[in-house]
Design a protein around this motif. Structure first.
Motif, PDB file in Angstrom:
ATOM      1  N   ARG A  57     -53.673  42.054  38.515  1.00  0.00           N
ATOM      2  CA  ARG A  57     -52.628  41.027  37.861  1.00  0.00           C
ATOM      3  C   ARG A  57     -51.404  41.143  38.763  1.00  0.00           C
ATOM      4  NH1 ARG A  57     -53.440  41.936  31.430  1.00  0.00           N
ATOM      5  NH2 ARG A  57     -55.874  41.924  31.550  1.00  0.00           N
ATOM      6  N   LEU A  58     -51.194  42.444  39.417  1.00  0.00           N
ATOM      7  CA  LEU A  58     -49.862  42.627  40.026  1.00  0.00           C
ATOM      8  C   LEU A  58     -49.906  42.488  41.400  1.00  0.00           C
ATOM      9  CD1 LEU A  58     -49.151  46.106  38.186  1.00  0.00           C
ATOM     10  CD2 LEU A  58     -48.113  43.764  37.858  1.00  0.00           C
ATOM     11  N   LYS A  59     -51.247  42.233  41.985  1.00  0.00           N
ATOM     12  CA  LYS A  59     -51.301  41.869  43.638  1.00  0.00           C
ATOM     13  C   LYS A  59     -50.495  40.485  43.900  1.00  0.00           C
ATOM     14  CE  LYS A  59     -54.144  41.447  47.383  1.00  0.00           C
ATOM     15  NZ  LYS A  59     -55.385  41.243  48.096  1.00  0.00           N
ATOM     16  N   GLY A  60     -49.624  40.543  44.891  1.00  0.00           N
ATOM     17  CA  GLY A  60     -49.003  39.366  45.142  1.00  0.00           C
ATOM     18  C   GLY A  60     -47.597  39.209  44.829  1.00  0.00           C
ATOM     19  N   LEU A  61     -47.304  40.164  43.785  1.00  0.00           N
ATOM     20  CA  LEU A  61     -45.898  40.203  43.348  1.00  0.00           C
ATOM     21  C   LEU A  61     -44.876  40.340  44.484  1.00  0.00           C
ATOM     22  CD1 LEU A  61     -45.939  41.633  39.705  1.00  0.00           C
ATOM     23  CD2 LEU A  61     -45.924  39.198  40.347  1.00  0.00           C
ATOM     24  N   SER A  62     -43.657  39.945  44.363  1.00  0.00           N
ATOM     25  CA  SER A  62     -42.516  40.198  45.170  1.00  0.00           C
ATOM     26  C   SER A  62     -42.213  41.920  45.211  1.00  0.00           C
ATOM     27  CB  SER A  62     -41.385  39.547  45.196  1.00  0.00           C
ATOM     28  OG  SER A  62     -40.738  39.880  44.024  1.00  0.00           O
ATOM     29  N   GLU A  63     -41.529  42.184  46.265  1.00  0.00           N
ATOM     30  CA  GLU A  63     -41.014  43.674  46.342  1.00  0.00           C
ATOM     31  C   GLU A  63     -40.004  43.973  45.141  1.00  0.00           C
ATOM     32  OE1 GLU A  63     -39.887  45.040  50.386  1.00  0.00           O
ATOM     33  OE2 GLU A  63     -37.840  45.359  49.524  1.00  0.00           O
ATOM     34  N   ASP A  64     -39.351  42.872  44.965  1.00  0.00           N
ATOM     35  CA  ASP A  64     -38.318  42.984  43.695  1.00  0.00           C
ATOM     36  C   ASP A  64     -38.877  43.138  42.644  1.00  0.00           C
ATOM     37  OD1 ASP A  64     -36.183  43.375  45.568  1.00  0.00           O
ATOM     38  OD2 ASP A  64     -35.374  41.172  45.153  1.00  0.00           O
ATOM     39  N   PHE A  70     -40.963  49.552  37.810  1.00  0.00           N
ATOM     40  CA  PHE A  70     -40.291  51.208  37.961  1.00  0.00           C
ATOM     41  C   PHE A  70     -38.931  51.151  37.150  1.00  0.00           C
ATOM     42  CE2 PHE A  70     -43.343  51.364  41.383  1.00  0.00           C
ATOM     43  CZ  PHE A  70     -43.845  52.565  41.061  1.00  0.00           C
ATOM     44  N   ASP A  71     -38.211  50.014  37.520  1.00  0.00           N
ATOM     45  CA  ASP A  71     -36.777  50.162  36.683  1.00  0.00           C
ATOM     46  C   ASP A  71     -36.880  49.955  35.209  1.00  0.00           C
ATOM     47  OD1 ASP A  71     -34.102  49.774  36.356  1.00  0.00           O
ATOM     48  OD2 ASP A  71     -34.069  47.695  37.403  1.00  0.00           O
ATOM     49  N   ASN A  87     -23.617  52.347  49.039  1.00  0.00           N
ATOM     50  CA  ASN A  87     -23.528  52.345  50.690  1.00  0.00           C
ATOM     51  C   ASN A  87     -24.305  50.861  50.944  1.00  0.00           C
ATOM     52  OD1 ASN A  87     -21.807  54.437  50.970  1.00  0.00           O
ATOM     53  ND2 ASN A  87     -23.862  55.884  50.846  1.00  0.00           N
ATOM     54  N   GLY A  88     -24.450  50.161  49.988  1.00  0.00           N
ATOM     55  CA  GLY A  88     -25.541  48.865  50.275  1.00  0.00           C
ATOM     56  C   GLY A  88     -26.416  48.722  49.312  1.00  0.00           C
ATOM     57  N   ASN A  89     -27.202  47.630  49.057  1.00  0.00           N
ATOM     58  CA  ASN A  89     -27.864  47.644  47.863  1.00  0.00           C
ATOM     59  C   ASN A  89     -29.182  48.116  48.015  1.00  0.00           C
ATOM     60  OD1 ASN A  89     -26.120  45.725  46.903  1.00  0.00           O
ATOM     61  ND2 ASN A  89     -26.693  44.260  48.402  1.00  0.00           N
ATOM     62  N   VAL A  90     -29.259  49.357  47.386  1.00  0.00           N
ATOM     63  CA  VAL A  90     -30.464  50.157  47.262  1.00  0.00           C
ATOM     64  C   VAL A  90     -31.521  49.398  45.915  1.00  0.00           C
ATOM     65  CG1 VAL A  90     -29.420  51.798  45.290  1.00  0.00           C
ATOM     66  CG2 VAL A  90     -31.229  52.593  47.154  1.00  0.00           C
ATOM     67  N   ASP A  91     -32.732  49.723  46.513  1.00  0.00           N
ATOM     68  CA  ASP A  91     -33.649  49.002  45.519  1.00  0.00           C
ATOM     69  C   ASP A  91     -33.518  49.815  44.067  1.00  0.00           C
ATOM     70  OD1 ASP A  91     -34.547  47.330  47.372  1.00  0.00           O
ATOM     71  OD2 ASP A  91     -35.967  48.735  48.476  1.00  0.00           O
ATOM     72  N   LEU A  92     -33.684  51.116  44.101  1.00  0.00           N
ATOM     73  CA  LEU A  92     -33.832  51.994  42.816  1.00  0.00           C
ATOM     74  C   LEU A  92     -32.742  53.238  42.751  1.00  0.00           C
ATOM     75  CD1 LEU A  92     -35.541  51.759  40.151  1.00  0.00           C
ATOM     76  CD2 LEU A  92     -37.204  53.359  41.488  1.00  0.00           C
ATOM     77  N   ALA A  93     -31.808  53.287  41.979  1.00  0.00           N
ATOM     78  CA  ALA A  93     -31.180  54.138  41.937  1.00  0.00           C
ATOM     79  C   ALA A  93     -31.300  54.835  40.492  1.00  0.00           C
ATOM     80  CB  ALA A  93     -29.548  53.777  41.825  1.00  0.00           C
ATOM     81  N   LYS A 106     -40.970  49.045  49.815  1.00  0.00           N
ATOM     82  CA  LYS A 106     -41.275  48.066  50.881  1.00  0.00           C
ATOM     83  C   LYS A 106     -42.831  47.779  50.407  1.00  0.00           C
ATOM     84  CE  LYS A 106     -38.001  47.796  53.789  1.00  0.00           C
ATOM     85  NZ  LYS A 106     -37.518  46.539  53.515  1.00  0.00           N
ATOM     86  N   ILE A 107     -42.711  46.402  50.726  1.00  0.00           N
ATOM     87  CA  ILE A 107     -44.319  45.846  50.895  1.00  0.00           C
ATOM     88  C   ILE A 107     -44.685  46.323  52.222  1.00  0.00           C
ATOM     89  CG2 ILE A 107     -45.776  44.180  50.938  1.00  0.00           C
ATOM     90  CD1 ILE A 107     -44.266  42.887  48.887  1.00  0.00           C
ATOM     91  N   ALA A 108     -45.956  47.196  52.185  1.00  0.00           N
ATOM     92  CA  ALA A 108     -46.271  47.842  53.587  1.00  0.00           C
ATOM     93  C   ALA A 108     -47.184  47.195  54.498  1.00  0.00           C
ATOM     94  CB  ALA A 108     -47.083  49.458  53.110  1.00  0.00           C
ATOM     95  N   HIS A 109     -46.534  46.090  54.986  1.00  0.00           N
ATOM     96  CA  HIS A 109     -47.133  45.325  55.948  1.00  0.00           C
ATOM     97  C   HIS A 109     -47.415  46.228  57.190  1.00  0.00           C
ATOM     98  CE1 HIS A 109     -47.115  41.650  53.419  1.00  0.00           C
ATOM     99  NE2 HIS A 109     -45.946  41.737  53.364  1.00  0.00           N
TER     100      HIS A 109
END
Lengths: 231, 103
Positions: A57-64, A70-71, A87-93, A106-109
């Motif tokens: 069900r989750l495959k294909g969702l965006s990185e965000d 998790f958030d 120091n910038g826009n970190v994904d998860l703090a 990261k989507i591990a392409h």
């Protein structure tokens, strides 16, 4: 029966229940930074494991969108978590008082894409201050098996960063490494965690071969013959 | 004040019910909507008739720093003290204060 703290610890059945109790106890027993990070990592692994059970069900969702899982999970157990400006826009703090754990997703392409995220985490976002020296790479493995992705990234990082000191992680789909914070010189401890999202069901693609069907028929006939002889 | 046992009696569930425990923990840990404060009763492990007595939060915090709890009655060191501590809950101080100022 009055429940003691010891009994509550013994009753916790999974990382969520364990962490719920720990959070309640933090008022009385402030965890060391390494203990706090260990508690977060166990929860991260638990959520990763749950994601793995829903990858169809989750495959294909965006990185965000994936990082939001998790958030939201951290917020649900009352741990401060967000995408935010560090120091910038970190994904998860993830934060507790003056402690901080930063995660780069990261989507591990490709290993190049992952390396770009790694540099963001280690050279841009990380503060390197006391109680803020651990973080993680969340690698969303949609294109191929997670063990393949993590092995490739592990080899590339070992070659690229001479001080990476790559070590086994808490699961087969993870590893640990170190780096130096450019701003403070502090040693950074990084958990690299593959999130298995590759989903390629085979039932519509693969058919039983004629030889396999023949083997089944032969085995069935042999058992029937034995049963008949036994009568 | 309520222990898990007393709250479970009110809720008519077993005190060891994991959903019940999680619910109480949630009410006591949510930073911006904290309904309950958790404190502890000390039960003397050498006294089977012990009825438990409240022990100050600071002494519990000190015990986690030093690795032992000081028995409030006779001053001896109690190691493995988590088996002697029973959490109890009270309405959050901030809520109580707000109610009193509203009266």
């Amino acid at each position: 029966m009055n429940l003691t703290v010891e009994m509550l610890r013994q009753a916790a059945r999974n990382p969520v229940e364990t962490l719920n109790l720990e959070i309640l106890m933090w008022k009385f027993e402030r965890p060391s930074y390494s203990k706090w990070v260990g508690q977060l990592e166990r929860f991260l692994l638990h959520i990763t494991s749950l994601i793995g059970t829903k990858r169809d069900r989750l495959k294909g969702l965006s990185e965000d969108a994936l990082t939001s899982i998790f958030d939201i999970s951290f917020q649900a157990i009352n741990i401060s978590s967000s995408a935010k400006a560090v120091n910038g826009n970190v994904d998860l703090a993830i934060e507790y008082e003056d402690y901080m754990w930063l995660g780069e997703a990261k989507i591990a392409h490709s290993v190049s894409v992952i390396y770009g995220g790694y540099l963001q985490l280690t050279s841009r976002y990380t503060t390197g201050m006391l109680g803020q020296t651990s973080g993680g790479m969340l690698l969303y493995c949609q294109d191929e098996r997670a063990d393949v992705t993590i092995a490739g990234w592990k080899a590339a990082l070992s070659k690229q960063v001479s001080v990476s000191n790559v070590q086994p992680g808490p699961t087969d789909l993870s590893f640990r490494s170190s780096d130096m914070c450019a701003a403070t010189g502090a040693t950074l401890d990084i958990l690299h965690l593959a999130v298995p999202l590759h989903h390629e069901p085979q039932e519509e693609l693969r058919k039983l071969s004629p030889a396999s069907s023949m083997a089944a028929r032969k085995a069935r006939d042999e058992v029937k013959a034995r049963n008949k002889a036994a009568k | 004040m309520w222990t898990f046992k007393e709250l479970s009696n009110l809720a008519e569930v077993e005190p060891s019910d994991p959903i019940f425990i999680a619910s109480v923990q949630l009410l006591a840990s949510r930073p911006r909507a904290k309904l309950l404060d958790m404190h502890f009763l000390y039960f003397d492990p050498s006294d089977e008739a012990s009825i438990g007595e409240p022990i100050p939060d600071e002494e519990v915090a000190q015990a986690y720093l030093t690795g032992f709890l000081i028995d409030p009655q006779d001053g001896r060191e109690v190691h493995h003290f988590e088996r002697t501590l029973v959490p109890y809950f009270m309405i959050n101080d901030g809520i109580t204060a707000q109610n009193e100022s509203d009266r």
